[in-house]
Design an enzyme around this catalytic site. Structure first.
Site, PDB file in Angstrom:
ATOM      1  N   TYR A 103      -3.933   4.311   6.803  1.00 24.86           N
ATOM      2  CA  TYR A 103      -4.540   3.450   7.414  1.00 24.86           C
ATOM      3  C   TYR A 103      -6.187   4.177   8.739  1.00 24.86           C
ATOM      4  O   TYR A 103      -7.189   3.609   8.816  1.00 24.86           O
ATOM      5  CB  TYR A 103      -3.236   3.648   9.049  1.00 24.86           C
ATOM      6  CG  TYR A 103      -2.245   1.992   8.025  1.00 24.86           C
ATOM      7  CD1 TYR A 103      -2.633   0.955   8.329  1.00 24.86           C
ATOM      8  CD2 TYR A 103      -1.166   3.179   7.441  1.00 24.86           C
ATOM      9  CE1 TYR A 103      -1.643   0.177   7.663  1.00 24.86           C
ATOM     10  CE2 TYR A 103      -0.451   2.167   6.952  1.00 24.86           C
ATOM     11  CZ  TYR A 103      -0.618   0.864   7.503  1.00 24.86           C
ATOM     12  OH  TYR A 103       0.661  -0.350   6.453  1.00 24.86           O
TER      13      TYR A 103
ATOM     14  N   LYS B 174       1.308  -1.314  -0.077  1.00 24.63           N
ATOM     15  CA  LYS B 174       0.136   0.040  -0.282  1.00 24.63           C
ATOM     16  C   LYS B 174       0.579   1.335   0.060  1.00 24.63           C
ATOM     17  O   LYS B 174       2.160   1.166   0.540  1.00 24.63           O
ATOM     18  CB  LYS B 174      -1.031   0.064   1.703  1.00 24.63           C
ATOM     19  CG  LYS B 174      -0.447  -0.032   3.028  1.00 24.63           C
ATOM     20  CD  LYS B 174       1.013   0.813   2.907  1.00 24.63           C
ATOM     21  CE  LYS B 174       0.938   1.743   3.180  1.00 24.63           C
ATOM     22  NZ  LYS B 174       1.730   2.380   3.827  1.00 24.63           N
TER      23      LYS B 174
END
Ligand code: NAD
Length: 397
Positions: free
Chosen positions: A247, A159
């Protein structure tokens, strides 16, 4: 000391065209200007390589080539691969041959399975390698995913999936053309605390969710784009949001179980700070969900360290602090004034469970939980966040 960058896009373009502004906002308006190239780097500090190579893998173990031997690959993910039975390190791709040879010896990778960025295409005929794991700076993910699919390999990509929706579209199309799997390394979907939090929210443990607050921030040491890819527009996009703030975006979505309908945001960039000549220092956003829930997210490379996700519902609260770290998660459910500490499992399993999930998808053609569609969805939210900050307006999705 910091100035919020809060101009309209039109105004930005005027200012940038007149040469009156530099820095992240101007570059976002005009796109990326630096060229992107994968290059060799020294072995990161504090890395301990395994003292002896692993035993021979099982015959059905998925062979994975690691692309990019940096901090996350060497400290977290390669040791985690060693903990699985489902996959093994079968190849390395690096621009630093000496580093790759040392890593190869430690992980039992034969010298002829160590590739450079220049001879990478030869990996296509290497049957020991079923898949690649891209752990390169984020601005290189799309290009190396496309190359890997062209070589006929499955792809696990760290990511953020890429730096734009357009890059994500290219990656998904390449995966479909090659008929190979594409997974994004969203480890929290394999971490017991975050999984338990998702279950709690689905079961209505705090009632209807009204508010989510998340902070993912730290203070970056002195650096510059030339010294650190995380400070480079070309390699890191806008900076903290694509990296750490993702996140918070993810948590807001998997805790509410919804997609945001409206986003507003501000970015902050201190003047004359080489850390932030190309990326933002802080990005704050407000996501409004169709149910009425609101998420307030903050991410920064220029604020004291914080890693938390908080949920307030009509009948209780969930406190996760730290929420999305490698280990040491703490989670408390508060209902009727009573605090209940929850300990759903060992957070360190997140790394090898993620690898097991990928290996099983490759071996048994099972669906991927954290696929390219999810990675693209998150880039859409990141792009909308920057649009909202640039325009000073609410962006409707
Ligand atoms: P890093 O700087 O430690 O390693 C990057 C590696 O990429 C370098 O060692 C080098 O071998 C290689 N590289 C090739 N071309 C390069 C270039 N032009 N500039 C710099 N390095 C180049 O970075 P990292 O922390 O390992 O991050 C790598 C990727 O992993 C990023 O996409 C990051 O977002 C992701 N990451 C994910 C997590 C997570 O918890 N899921 C944690 C850390 C990093």
């Amino acid at each position: 000391m910091s100035r919020p960058t809060h101009f309209s896009r039109r105004r930005l373009l005027q200012l940038a065209a007149a040469g009156l502004i530099i820095g992240p906002t101007a570059e976002l308006a005009f796109g990326r200007s630096q060229s992107l190239e994968a290059t060799g780097q020294p072995i990161p500090r504090g890395v301990t390589l395994p003292a002896s190579p692993p035993e021979a893998p099982a015959s059905d173990s998925v062979g994975i080539a690691i692309i990019g031997l940096g901090g996350y690959a060497l400290r977290q993910m390669m040791p985690a691969i060693q903990r699985t039975q489902s996959c093994h390190v079968a190849g390395l791709v690096s621009g630093n041959r000496d580093k790759a040879l040392a890593v190869g010896r430690a992980y039992g990778v034969p010298e002829d399975a160590i590739y450079s960025y220049e001879n990478f295409d030869a990996i296509a005929t290497d049957d020991r390698i079923d898949a690649v794991y891209i752990v390169l700076p984020s601005g290189l993910h799309a290009e190396w995913a496309e190359k890997s699919f062209a070589a006929g390999k499955h792809v696990l990509c760290e990511k953020p999936m890429a730096l734009s929706v357009a890059e994500c579209d290219r990656m998904i199309a390449a995966s479909q053309r090659a008929d190979r799997k594409l997974m994004i390394g969203y480890r929290c979907h394999f971490e017991p605390y975050n999984l338990a939090a998702m279950d709690l929210m689905r079961s209505g443990a705090v009632g209807d969710i009204e508010w989510i607050g998340s902070k993912h921030q730290y203070t970056m040491g002195p650096t510059s784009p030339a010294q650190n890819w995380r400070a480079s527009r070309a390699l890191a996009g806008g900076g903290p949001l694509e990296d750490y703030g993702l996140y918070g975006v993810q948590a807001a979505l998997y805790l509410t179980g919804e997609l945001p309908a409206r986003i507003s945001a501000t970015t902050t960039t201190p003047a004359n700070d080489p850390r932030f000549s190309e990326v933002f220092a802080t990005v704050e956003s407000r996501l409004e969900f169709p149910s009425g829930a609101v998420a307030e997210l903050s991410t920064s490379y220029d604020l004291p360290g914080s890693n938390e996700a908080l949920v307030r519902g009509t009948s209780g609260e969930l406190i996760m602090r730290p929420a999305t770290s490698y280990g040491g998660q703490v989670m408390t459910l508060v209902r009727d004034g009573v605090s209940e500490p929850l300990t759903p499992g060992d957070p360190s399993v997140q790394f090898h469970r993620m690898m097991d999930h990928f290996a099983s998808a490759v071996r048994s053609n099972t669906p991927i939980l954290t696929d390219g569609v999810m990675g693209r969805r998150d880039l859409r939210i990141i792009e909308a966040t920057y649009q909202a900050a640039e325009s000073g307006r609410v962006v409707t999705l």
